[in-house]
Design a protein around this motif. Sequence first.
Motif, PDB file in Angstrom:
ATOM      1  N   GLU A  34      19.236  31.546  98.143  1.00 33.59           N
ATOM      2  CA  GLU A  34      20.198  32.634  97.837  1.00 33.59           C
ATOM      3  C   GLU A  34      19.524  33.667  98.252  1.00 33.59           C
ATOM      4  N   ASN A  35      18.398  34.286  97.710  1.00 33.53           N
ATOM      5  CA  ASN A  35      17.715  35.571  98.040  1.00 33.53           C
ATOM      6  C   ASN A  35      17.116  36.111  99.204  1.00 33.53           C
ATOM      7  N   ARG A  36      17.098  35.704 100.540  1.00 30.45           N
ATOM      8  CA  ARG A  36      16.565  34.971 101.221  1.00 30.45           C
ATOM      9  C   ARG A  36      17.882  35.186 102.160  1.00 30.45           C
ATOM     10  N   LEU A  37      17.943  36.032 103.564  1.00 35.78           N
ATOM     11  CA  LEU A  37      18.091  35.969 104.565  1.00 35.78           C
ATOM     12  C   LEU A  37      17.626  36.105 106.611  1.00 35.78           C
ATOM     13  N   VAL A  38      17.948  35.396 106.737  1.00 33.18           N
ATOM     14  CA  VAL A  38      17.439  35.150 108.388  1.00 33.18           C
ATOM     15  C   VAL A  38      17.051  35.776 109.114  1.00 33.18           C
ATOM     16  N   GLY A  39      15.795  36.051 108.814  1.00 34.08           N
ATOM     17  CA  GLY A  39      15.637  37.571 109.681  1.00 34.08           C
ATOM     18  C   GLY A  39      14.618  37.070 111.044  1.00 34.08           C
ATOM     19  N   GLU A  40      14.965  35.703 111.270  1.00 33.04           N
ATOM     20  CA  GLU A  40      14.976  35.649 112.996  1.00 33.04           C
ATOM     21  C   GLU A  40      14.472  34.296 113.379  1.00 33.04           C
ATOM     22  N   VAL A  41      15.174  33.783 114.176  1.00 33.16           N
ATOM     23  CA  VAL A  41      15.557  32.612 114.560  1.00 33.16           C
ATOM     24  C   VAL A  41      14.922  33.067 116.792  1.00 33.16           C
ATOM     25  N   ARG A  42      14.348  31.422 116.040  1.00 34.48           N
ATOM     26  CA  ARG A  42      13.522  30.672 117.320  1.00 34.48           C
ATOM     27  C   ARG A  42      14.092  29.373 118.206  1.00 34.48           C
ATOM     28  N   ILE A  43      15.046  29.143 119.672  1.00 32.48           N
ATOM     29  CA  ILE A  43      14.766  28.429 120.246  1.00 32.48           C
ATOM     30  C   ILE A  43      14.069  27.592 121.370  1.00 32.48           C
ATOM     31  N   ASP A  44      13.027  26.750 120.450  1.00 29.92           N
ATOM     32  CA  ASP A  44      13.282  25.749 121.594  1.00 29.92           C
ATOM     33  C   ASP A  44      10.898  27.139 121.725  1.00 29.92           C
ATOM     34  N   HIS A  54      28.830  37.223 118.738  1.00 37.97           N
ATOM     35  CA  HIS A  54      29.631  35.513 119.070  1.00 37.97           C
ATOM     36  C   HIS A  54      29.279  34.774 120.601  1.00 37.97           C
ATOM     37  N   ALA A  55      27.570  34.895 121.144  1.00 38.16           N
ATOM     38  CA  ALA A  55      27.280  34.952 122.271  1.00 38.16           C
ATOM     39  C   ALA A  55      26.615  33.475 122.012  1.00 38.16           C
ATOM     40  N   ALA A  56      26.522  33.085 120.520  1.00 36.81           N
ATOM     41  CA  ALA A  56      25.734  32.049 119.601  1.00 36.81           C
ATOM     42  C   ALA A  56      26.846  30.528 119.725  1.00 36.81           C
ATOM     43  N   LEU A  57      28.641  31.002 120.059  1.00 32.40           N
ATOM     44  CA  LEU A  57      29.210  29.983 120.357  1.00 32.40           C
ATOM     45  C   LEU A  57      28.931  29.246 121.693  1.00 32.40           C
ATOM     46  N   GLU A  58      28.524  29.722 122.209  1.00 32.57           N
ATOM     47  CA  GLU A  58      28.507  29.296 124.473  1.00 32.57           C
ATOM     48  C   GLU A  58      26.955  28.605 124.470  1.00 32.57           C
ATOM     49  N   VAL A  59      25.908  28.053 122.929  1.00 33.27           N
ATOM     50  CA  VAL A  59      25.072  27.534 122.935  1.00 33.27           C
ATOM     51  C   VAL A  59      25.320  26.403 122.646  1.00 33.27           C
ATOM     52  N   THR A  60      25.354  25.377 123.328  1.00 32.29           N
ATOM     53  CA  THR A  60      25.811  23.926 122.164  1.00 32.29           C
ATOM     54  C   THR A  60      24.455  23.299 121.731  1.00 32.29           C
ATOM     55  N   ARG A  61      25.098  22.233 120.957  1.00 37.00           N
ATOM     56  CA  ARG A  61      23.794  22.330 119.883  1.00 37.00           C
ATOM     57  C   ARG A  61      23.042  20.501 121.213  1.00 37.00           C
ATOM     58  N   SER A  62      23.316  20.525 121.714  1.00 36.87           N
ATOM     59  CA  SER A  62      22.481  19.288 122.873  1.00 36.87           C
ATOM     60  C   SER A  62      21.466  20.031 124.036  1.00 36.87           C
ATOM     61  N   ALA A  63      22.068  21.654 123.344  1.00 40.50           N
ATOM     62  CA  ALA A  63      21.245  22.912 124.644  1.00 40.50           C
ATOM     63  C   ALA A  63      19.659  23.126 124.169  1.00 40.50           C
ATOM     64  N   VAL A  64      19.441  23.022 122.429  1.00 38.58           N
ATOM     65  CA  VAL A  64      18.860  23.116 121.763  1.00 38.58           C
ATOM     66  C   VAL A  64      17.519  21.837 121.510  1.00 38.58           C
ATOM     67  N   GLY A  65      16.116  21.626 121.736  1.00 41.85           N
ATOM     68  CA  GLY A  65      15.571  20.993 121.071  1.00 41.85           C
ATOM     69  C   GLY A  65      14.840  21.530 119.697  1.00 41.85           C
ATOM     70  N   LEU A  66      14.384  22.344 119.681  1.00 38.21           N
ATOM     71  CA  LEU A  66      13.432  23.121 118.129  1.00 38.21           C
ATOM     72  C   LEU A  66      14.714  24.864 117.965  1.00 38.21           C
ATOM     73  N   LEU A  67      15.038  24.295 116.732  1.00 35.12           N
ATOM     74  CA  LEU A  67      15.778  25.390 116.021  1.00 35.12           C
ATOM     75  C   LEU A  67      14.778  26.109 114.448  1.00 35.12           C
ATOM     76  N   GLU A  68      14.393  26.971 115.250  1.00 36.70           N
ATOM     77  CA  GLU A  68      12.889  27.606 113.499  1.00 36.70           C
ATOM     78  C   GLU A  68      13.882  29.013 113.631  1.00 36.70           C
ATOM     79  N   LEU A  69      13.678  28.788 111.530  1.00 36.62           N
ATOM     80  CA  LEU A  69      14.627  30.129 111.290  1.00 36.62           C
ATOM     81  C   LEU A  69      13.027  30.272 110.031  1.00 36.62           C
ATOM     82  N   ILE A  70      13.303  32.076 111.173  1.00 39.74           N
ATOM     83  CA  ILE A  70      12.340  32.970 109.683  1.00 39.74           C
ATOM     84  C   ILE A  70      12.363  33.222 108.291  1.00 39.74           C
ATOM     85  N   THR A  71      12.949  33.201 107.610  1.00 34.73           N
ATOM     86  CA  THR A  71      13.864  34.277 106.662  1.00 34.73           C
ATOM     87  C   THR A  71      13.084  35.140 106.292  1.00 34.73           C
ATOM     88  N   ARG A  72      13.479  35.635 105.329  1.00 32.09           N
ATOM     89  CA  ARG A  72      12.957  37.516 104.886  1.00 32.09           C
ATOM     90  C   ARG A  72      13.398  37.783 104.110  1.00 32.09           C
TER      91      ARG A  72
END
Length: 77
Positions: A34-44, A54-72
Motif C-alpha cells: 500500500e505504501n509503495r507505487l510502481v516506479g519502473e516497469v521492465r519487459i525482458d 493505454h498503449a499497454a493494452l496492445e502488449v499481450t501477455r504472451s509477448a512478455v517473457g519477464l515482467l519486472e516492477l521496481i517500486t518506490r
Amino acid sequence: MEIRIDGRRLDETLVPGDNLEEILDHLQNHHVPENRLVGEVRIDGAHYTEDIPHAALEVTRSAVGLLELITRSQEEI
C-alpha cells in the motif's frame, strides 16, 4: 511469463489479465504494498514506458517473457 516485484518472484497464476495494462493494474492493486507505487516497469530487461495513453493494452501477455516492477515509496517519487 515470469513476474518479479522488487526482485521477488511472484507466481504468475495469481495474476489475471490478457494484456499489460490489465496485469499492471492487478499488480498495483493486489501485490504492491500500500505504501509503495510502481516506479519502473521492465519487459525482458528493457525499460518500458507508454508513448501514448493505454498503449499497454496492445502488449499481450504472451509477448512478455519477464515482467519486472521496481517500486518506490511516495517520498522517493
